[in-house]
Scaffold this motif. Structure first.
Motif, PDB file in Angstrom:
ATOM      1  N   UNK A 236       0.815  -1.235   0.000  1.00  0.00           N
ATOM      2  CA  UNK A 236       0.000   0.000   0.000  1.00  0.00           C
ATOM      3  C   UNK A 236       0.839   1.271   0.000  1.00  0.00           C
ATOM      4  N   UNK A 237       1.994   1.268   0.687  1.00  0.00           N
ATOM      5  CA  UNK A 237       2.813   2.482   0.731  1.00  0.00           C
ATOM      6  C   UNK A 237       3.456   2.771  -0.613  1.00  0.00           C
ATOM      7  N   UNK A 238       3.899   1.736  -1.319  1.00  0.00           N
ATOM      8  CA  UNK A 238       4.478   1.943  -2.645  1.00  0.00           C
ATOM      9  C   UNK A 238       3.432   2.472  -3.617  1.00  0.00           C
ATOM     10  N   UNK A 239       2.215   2.023  -3.458  1.00  0.00           N
ATOM     11  CA  UNK A 239       1.148   2.431  -4.373  1.00  0.00           C
ATOM     12  C   UNK A 239       0.815   3.915  -4.231  1.00  0.00           C
ATOM     13  N   UNK A 240       0.894   4.419  -2.998  1.00  0.00           N
ATOM     14  CA  UNK A 240       0.495   5.813  -2.789  1.00  0.00           C
ATOM     15  C   UNK A 240       1.676   6.769  -2.672  1.00  0.00           C
ATOM     16  N   UNK A 241       2.911   6.272  -2.761  1.00  0.00           N
ATOM     17  CA  UNK A 241       4.066   7.158  -2.675  1.00  0.00           C
ATOM     18  C   UNK A 241       4.155   8.017  -3.929  1.00  0.00           C
ATOM     19  N   UNK A 242       4.776   9.210  -3.835  1.00  0.00           N
ATOM     20  CA  UNK A 242       4.857  10.112  -5.001  1.00  0.00           C
ATOM     21  C   UNK A 242       5.459   9.442  -6.230  1.00  0.00           C
TER      22      UNK A 242
ATOM     23  N   UNK B 242      -0.211   0.154  -9.102  1.00  0.00           N
ATOM     24  CA  UNK B 242      -1.039  -1.030  -9.318  1.00  0.00           C
ATOM     25  C   UNK B 242      -2.482  -0.578  -9.558  1.00  0.00           C
ATOM     26  N   UNK B 243      -3.084  -1.120 -10.600  1.00  0.00           N
ATOM     27  CA  UNK B 243      -4.462  -0.744 -10.914  1.00  0.00           C
ATOM     28  C   UNK B 243      -5.392  -1.081  -9.773  1.00  0.00           C
ATOM     29  N   UNK B 244      -5.183  -2.233  -9.153  1.00  0.00           N
ATOM     30  CA  UNK B 244      -6.037  -2.689  -8.058  1.00  0.00           C
ATOM     31  C   UNK B 244      -5.160  -3.406  -7.040  1.00  0.00           C
ATOM     32  N   UNK B 245      -5.057  -2.842  -5.840  1.00  0.00           N
ATOM     33  CA  UNK B 245      -4.224  -3.456  -4.808  1.00  0.00           C
ATOM     34  C   UNK B 245      -4.691  -4.860  -4.463  1.00  0.00           C
ATOM     35  N   UNK B 246      -6.009  -5.061  -4.451  1.00  0.00           N
ATOM     36  CA  UNK B 246      -6.546  -6.378  -4.097  1.00  0.00           C
ATOM     37  C   UNK B 246      -6.156  -7.425  -5.135  1.00  0.00           C
ATOM     38  N   UNK B 247      -6.188  -7.050  -6.409  1.00  0.00           N
ATOM     39  CA  UNK B 247      -5.806  -7.986  -7.469  1.00  0.00           C
ATOM     40  C   UNK B 247      -4.325  -8.330  -7.355  1.00  0.00           C
ATOM     41  N   UNK B 248      -3.483  -7.315  -7.096  1.00  0.00           N
ATOM     42  CA  UNK B 248      -2.053  -7.564  -6.942  1.00  0.00           C
ATOM     43  C   UNK B 248      -1.779  -8.458  -5.741  1.00  0.00           C
ATOM     44  N   UNK B 249      -2.492  -8.186  -4.646  1.00  0.00           N
ATOM     45  CA  UNK B 249      -2.318  -9.001  -3.443  1.00  0.00           C
ATOM     46  C   UNK B 249      -2.755 -10.446  -3.701  1.00  0.00           C
ATOM     47  N   UNK B 250      -3.819 -10.631  -4.471  1.00  0.00           N
ATOM     48  CA  UNK B 250      -4.280 -11.979  -4.805  1.00  0.00           C
ATOM     49  C   UNK B 250      -3.247 -12.707  -5.665  1.00  0.00           C
TER      50      UNK B 250
END
Length: 446
Positions: free
Chosen positions: A53-59, A65-73
């Motif tokens: 989550x931190x990499x996704x929202x960092x500047x 990632x288009x969808x964090x849940x999909x990447x996590x899956x």
């Protein structure tokens, strides 16, 4: 069970992007692994609760990632194919989904991850010799992860519970890790961590004046302070007066007159005053000593009595531990500007046998100016603030009788106890990122 390449091929046959994301997460996780071959719960949680989550929202990675849940899956699928079924379930757990949903809401995200880590049982507790830093260097990060692995193994063995309880056993496990010899050299892992913290403390500062002071003191702070050579007689006398049922206060809430007379005769700061009387109200140093004892968590008032706290009762017959506690609690950890001033005052006193208070205040003013500190009103802090707060801090050192004063020569210097306390205080600024739960602190100008 698959090896990494065949597992990625299985995912790639379904979705090439999913395979790339799963491989990237795996690569990052293993690059910082605490164990060369074993995957741990700590590392998986760190990946899906923090890194992802931190990499996704960092500047630099916004919308990575288009969808964090999909990447996590995808990552969960890779773990399952590699034989880590329980960790795959963790990635698919409801708590992980809620954390990913909260990734864009910083306060909610931080609260949820903190609770999830506590409940997982593998978050290393703070220990008596240090508190873990939120922004850690590579040595500390590796040790934190290694401690998490030890806790997971203890949970699996039934030594500790998975709900994060059994604090004493958990602390003992972490202490054993940090006090064990490092893999190379003769130092302990704690020593390696201390060196990393000292490097940041001495060099990672904005003020050249402050860096020059701290670099010169690094060897003294690195060395374990001697706490057996000197004591704190006035504070000891006050604590002795609170033994048993406590000190019975007067109708106006002052210390009993007999104890006040004893302290006034003992304290150099009282002997310097032109005063008489048996009431605490007539002796400001005695009043300040009582306040400091409460600030250190050693005494508390209940009704018309001043009692020892549990900490005070533990330390009253252990003068070396009492000195350590005072040193560690004399400095603040949560008020940055005041902490900087205390560091500079102690550094100046340690580096010279005798020094004029005005010279100490000048050093403080230089540091405040070089680091552009401001007060609550936004105004720049300079010489007047340095003198005010510096004098406020020196008064506390004088009341504890750890600062000698040659008032005719207008110079001050640390006593033997004072030098130990100064080293302990600076060491606390290096090792403790926050005060342990239940600590108390006195009022300060900021």
């Amino acid at each position: 069970m698959h090896d990494l390449d065949s597992a990625l091929e299985v995912i790639r046959a379904r979705d090439d992007t999913a395979a790339k994301h799963a491989h990237a997460l795996w690569h990052v996780m293993r690059a910082t692994a605490a164990h060369p071959t074993k995957v741990t719960r700590y590392e998986v949680q760190q990946m899906v609760w923090a890194t992802l989550p931190q990499a996704h929202r960092s500047p630099g990675g916004a919308g990575a990632f288009t969808d964090l849940h999909v990447t996590c899956e995808s990552f969960a699928e890779l773990l399952a194919l590699l034989g880590y079924a329980s960790y795959a379930e963790l990635c698919r757990a409801e708590v992980t989904g809620r954390i990913l949903d909260a990734a864009e809401d910083e306060p909610r995200y931080r609260a949820m991850t903190a609770q999830a880590w506590r409940e997982s049982g593998v978050w290393p507790p703070d220990i008596p010799i240090l508190t873990w830093a939120e922004q850690a260097g590579p040595v500390e990060s590796a040790l934190h992860a290694a401690a998490g692995r030890l806790l997971e193994e203890a949970i699996e063995a039934g030594t500790v519970t998975a709900d994060g309880t059994g604090e004493d056993l958990r602390v003992a496990l972490v202490m054993r890790l940090l006090t064990s010899p490092e893999t190379e050299g003769d130092d302990t892992w704690f020593g390696k961590l201390l060196d990393e913290r000292l490097a940041e403390w001495t060099l990672g500062r904005g003020s050249q004046t402050r860096r020059e002071l701290l670099v010169r003191l690094r060897p003294e702070v690195r060395r374990t302070p001697d706490t057996g050579a000197a004591g704190l007689p006035a504070l000891q006398t006050l604590l002795d007066g609170c033994r048993g049922d406590g000190a019975r206060l007067t109708d106006r809430g002052y210390l009993p007159t007999g104890l006040v007379v004893q302290l006034a005769d003992q304290m150099p700061t009282c002997r310097e005053l032109v005063g008489t009387g048996r009431s605490e109200s007539r002796w400001p140093p005695v009043k300040l000593l009582r306040e400091l004892a409460a600030d250190f968590g050693l005494v508390r008032q209940t009704g018309n009595r001043l009692h020892l706290t549990d900490r005070g009762a533990t330390l009253i017959d252990a003068p070396d531990s009492l000195l350590t506690t005072v040193g560690e609690r004399l400095v603040v950890l949560d008020r940055p500007a005041l902490g900087v001033i205390q560091e500079v005052v102690f550094a100046a006193l340690l580096l010279e046998e005798r020094i004029a208070p005005t010279r100490i205040f000048e050093k403080v003013a230089y540091v405040l100016g070089e680091e552009s500190w401001t007060g609550p009103d936004g105004a720049r802090l300079g010489a007047p603030h340095a003198a005010e707060v510096g004098a406020w801090f020196l008064r506390r050192l004088r009341v504890l009788d750890v600062l000698d004063a040659e008032w005719t020569a207008r110079r001050v210097g640390l006593t033997d106890a004072g030098r130990s306390i100064a080293r302990l205080a600076l060491r606390a600024r290096v090792l403790f990122c926050h005060r342990p739960v239940g600590s108390t602190r006195g009022a300060a100008p900021w």
